[in-house]
Design an enzyme around this catalytic site. Structure first.
Site, PDB file in Angstrom:
ATOM      1  N   SER A 148       0.847  -1.193   0.000  1.00 34.01           N
ATOM      2  CA  SER A 148       0.000   0.000   0.000  1.00 34.01           C
ATOM      3  C   SER A 148       0.887   1.249   0.000  1.00 34.01           C
ATOM      4  O   SER A 148       1.675   1.435  -0.928  1.00 34.01           O
ATOM      5  CB  SER A 148      -0.943  -0.031   1.199  1.00 34.01           C
ATOM      6  OG  SER A 148      -1.937   0.977   1.093  1.00 34.01           O
ATOM      7  N   HIS A 157      -7.940  -5.080  -0.810  1.00 34.49           N
ATOM      8  CA  HIS A 157      -6.676  -4.419  -0.498  1.00 34.49           C
ATOM      9  C   HIS A 157      -5.766  -5.304   0.352  1.00 34.49           C
ATOM     10  O   HIS A 157      -4.555  -5.079   0.413  1.00 34.49           O
ATOM     11  CB  HIS A 157      -6.947  -3.098   0.219  1.00 34.49           C
ATOM     12  CG  HIS A 157      -5.740  -2.217   0.324  1.00 34.49           C
ATOM     13  ND1 HIS A 157      -4.951  -1.899  -0.775  1.00 34.49           N
ATOM     14  CD2 HIS A 157      -5.175  -1.593   1.383  1.00 34.49           C
ATOM     15  CE1 HIS A 157      -3.960  -1.117  -0.384  1.00 34.49           C
ATOM     16  NE2 HIS A 157      -4.060  -0.920   0.914  1.00 34.49           N
TER      17      HIS A 157
END
Length: 694
Positions: A553, A669
């Site tokens: 991320s 994610h």
């Protein structure tokens, strides 16, 4: 029309805004589910698998990690709702998971008797959907009805359905919302606050709710009453009801940026904004208002430093006569953890860090005064606390963990250091010959940057050791010690050195540590990470060709920056669910919500500094880049998979041969939707590291 387009194009070129984006040959890969893009993904996946699955031990490692993730010896963490203790659990028999419950007496046993409330595998099979459980919000105080959030493939977008606990079934005519990035909470027995996709204009530029409504049972969603609206440029709006015996607050929060917000109190149809700074976060403890500050605040003739937690009687605060008491004041080495506030019936429990080591303190509000007590807890590692039942008990759960010590769960009671060991996770790898140390590296501007290192006790300082350096450095997230059985089995037990860098941008030393690397100061985080890498080499622990790095991320952005800024320093890079195209990040999925962290690339002055750390724009011909593996997920609707796709494709187009790519088709994610996918991704990543660093 052509003349207008030409005028706009010339204006853009003159400003230097997105001039490069106009010639982005790989933008077609941003079409997440497009046939052409997915065919490309499948081709890259096949090539990466063909290479990595041939590595000796790949299948065995994947099996070992899967066994760890499915182990029934893991701690089943619980939260109390009513008289029951609830847990969500995945294992080999329940790959998608079961939501289940027990009572405290049974939970204390080695093998609790669990009652299944909702079986996600059965639901997914019955509805032919790849459901991933995203949580529940249950109706206080009876906890008889819950709003269940279900995601397709692990995405942030969810469907919401009302669930009846007694019958263990969804309510046929209950509250139900279609798939969207939704915020819901109970307002009463027969009403909910809801922010969702109500149609055009109802969502922010970041893709989150802009409009908040109150929806009454038995009425269509179209009849829900609007109670609050934010701006299109906001992050989101949401609501919560804070209740404990004798006190009830309806709170609406307007997230203006990632780090600024407005907090509103709703009383009937009346809204009043709380007079706290927009950088502060507020919570309630009965009659007391707690304010956690990100920046200094001068109020009632006194200035409270950034990172402080202060408390005042709420009625006095509303009357303009606050009487604040400091429950936490930071020092040069201490910080209150970002989510470090928990409650019991009579105590506020605070989790803080001192040189990135956990500390716990208790505050009791009695007879109009606050009283503090330090909790005697393990002095090294990460500590966590969570009140068991704020309404009727001073019991709380205490957890302790470090890199070599599996997590332990205790039942403690505020006001005492006595605690009962409830659960102990077994060791999943042999840690007997290893030790944890904490070192410091000196960054480019002289700042001392701490890092943890896990290494063999008898490690020879000859620069020969494969070393994995992990980092994040953003969003005020602290990297405190954790126990990763997968990394332990795949890396540490095999002799790899494991390092975690506490670079600026994180929250290890509070808001100042985070704010030091915001926007135009971003390079400081990258300088810190480079300094840790160089320190490892100077200490003769490793050398560049044996130094691997990993991050996801925002940490994936960090990896991309390291790849492009210091290709000479690293031998292998694992870049997970990353941001990489920093010119378009704010136009992709939730990217606009992070402009408070990185800046706005649509503003020329801000793009001027963002471009310097945009990996996609800093690839150069003729540079020898380290081996790199990009991983992402098709179902990631937070960080767009186009970042990783385009970066890899651009490197391919430049003729770079030592880059690989793998995209999981589910996972969101988190990168994986179940234990099988997680084990597979772990095996791919660590097989890559061993292949490249040996």
């Amino acid at each position: 029309m052509k003349k207008q387009l030409l005028t706009l194009a010339l204006a853009g070129a003159a400003l230097g805004v997105h001039a490069e984006a106009a010639v982005d040959a790989y933008q077609w890969l941003e079409d997440v589910g497009g046939e052409k893009a997915l065919d490309w993904v499948k081709t890259q996946n096949a090539a990466s698998r063909a290479m990595l699955e041939q590595e000796p031990g790949f299948a065995a490692l994947r099996s070992q990690v899967r066994e760890i993730l499915d182990s029934k010896a893991r701690i089943p963490y619980v939260n109390k709702l009513g008289s029951h203790y609830y847990n969500f659990w995945r294992d080999a028999e329940h790959p998608r998971g079961v939501w289940r419950r027990t009572d405290l007496a049974s939970y204390k046993q080695a093998e609790p008797q669990w009652e299944t409330v909702l079986d996600l595998d059965a639901l997914a099979k019955a509805e032919n959907e790849n459901w991933v459980f995203k949580g529940s919000k249950c109706r206080y105080p009876a906890y008889d009805r819950c709003l269940i959030e279900l995601s397709r493939g692990g995405a942030d977008a969810v469907v919401v359905r009302e669930f009846d606990i007694a019958s263990k079934s969804f309510v046929a005519d209950g509250f139900s919302l279609p798939e969207a990035k939704t915020d819901v909470s109970w307002q009463g027995k027969d009403a909910i606050f809801v922010g969702t996709d109500f149609g055009p204009g109802s969502q922010t530029d970041s893709g989150y709710p802009r409009v908040l409504k109150l929806w009454q049972r038995g009425t269509p969603l179209t009849a829900a009453k609007t109670v609050f609206e934010g701006q299109q440029s906001d992050i989101s709006v949401g609501a919560a009801v804070v209740e404990r015996p004798g006190y009830r607050y309806e709170i609406i929060e307007r997230g203006v940026t990632f780090y600024t917000s407005e907090t509103w109190l709703r009383e009937g149809d009346k809204l009043s904004r709380l007079a706290v700074p927009d950088h502060a976060k507020v919570q309630f403890f009965g009659p007391q208002l707690l304010v956690h500050l990100r920046k200094p605040w001068k109020v009632a003739g006194k200035t409270w430093p950034a990172g402080s937690l202060i408390a005042s009687d709420f009625a006095a605060f509303r009357a303009g006569k606050p009487r604040f008491t400091a429950l936490f004041t930071p020092s040069a080495t201490t910080a209150l953890e970002r989510d470090g506030i928990s409650f019991t019936q009579n105590y506020v429990l605070l989790s803080s860090l001192d040189k990135v080591k956990g500390r716990i303190s208790e505050w009791r509000f009695d007879a109009g005064q606050w009283h503090k007590r330090e909790v005697a807890a393990p002095a090294f590692g990460s500590l966590g606390v969570m009140g068991v039942d704020e309404d009727s008990s001073d019991d709380y759960f205490l957890t302790h963990v470090d890199f070599l010590t599996p997590d332990s769960l205790y039942l403690a009671r505020a006001g005492s250091d006595a605690r009962e060991l409830l659960k102990q996770r077994p060791a999943f790898f042999d840690a007997s010959r290893f030790e944890i140390a904490q070192y410091e590296a000196k960054s480019k501007d002289g700042t001392r940057v701490p890092y943890f290192i896990v290494k063999d006790k008898m490690l020879k300082l000859d620069g020969s050791h494969p070393t994995l350096l992990y980092g994040y450095g953003g969003f005020e997230v602290s990297l405190t010690p954790w126990y990763s059985a997968g990394a332990g089995k795949a890396w540490i037990e095999k002799g790899g050195v494991y390092v975690v860098a506490n670079i600026r941008g994180g929250g290890e030393f509070g808001p100042r540590w985070h704010q030091a690397a915001l926007k135009q100061h971003r390079q400081k985080a990258y300088d810190d990470f480079i300094a840790v890498g160089e320190d490892l080499i100077q200490r003769k622990i490793t050398q560049p060709k044996k130094l691997g790095i990993m991050g996801g991320s925002n940490g994936g952005l960090l990896m991309g920056v390291m790849l492009t800024q210091r290709p000479d320093l690293f031998g292998a890079v694992v870049c997970q669910v990353p941001l990489l195209d920093m010119q378009r990040y704010n136009q992709l999925l939730a990217g606009a919500s992070w402009m408070g962290e990185y800046g706005n690339p649509d503003i020329p002055a801000e793009w001027a500094y963002i471009r310097k750390f945009s990996p996609y724009h800093n690839l150069k011909d003729g540079v020898r880049y380290p081996n790199v593996l990009f991983t992402t997920s098709t179902r990631d609707d937070r960080v767009h998979p186009g970042h990783a796709r385009k970066m890899f494709a651009k490197m391919q187009g430049m003729g770079i041969q030592n880059a690989w790519y793998y995209e999981n088709m589910e996972g969101g994610h988190a990168g994986a939707a179940d234990n099988g996918q997680k084990a597979d991704m772990t095996a791919l990543e660590f097989s890559f590291l061993w292949k490249m660093l040996k």
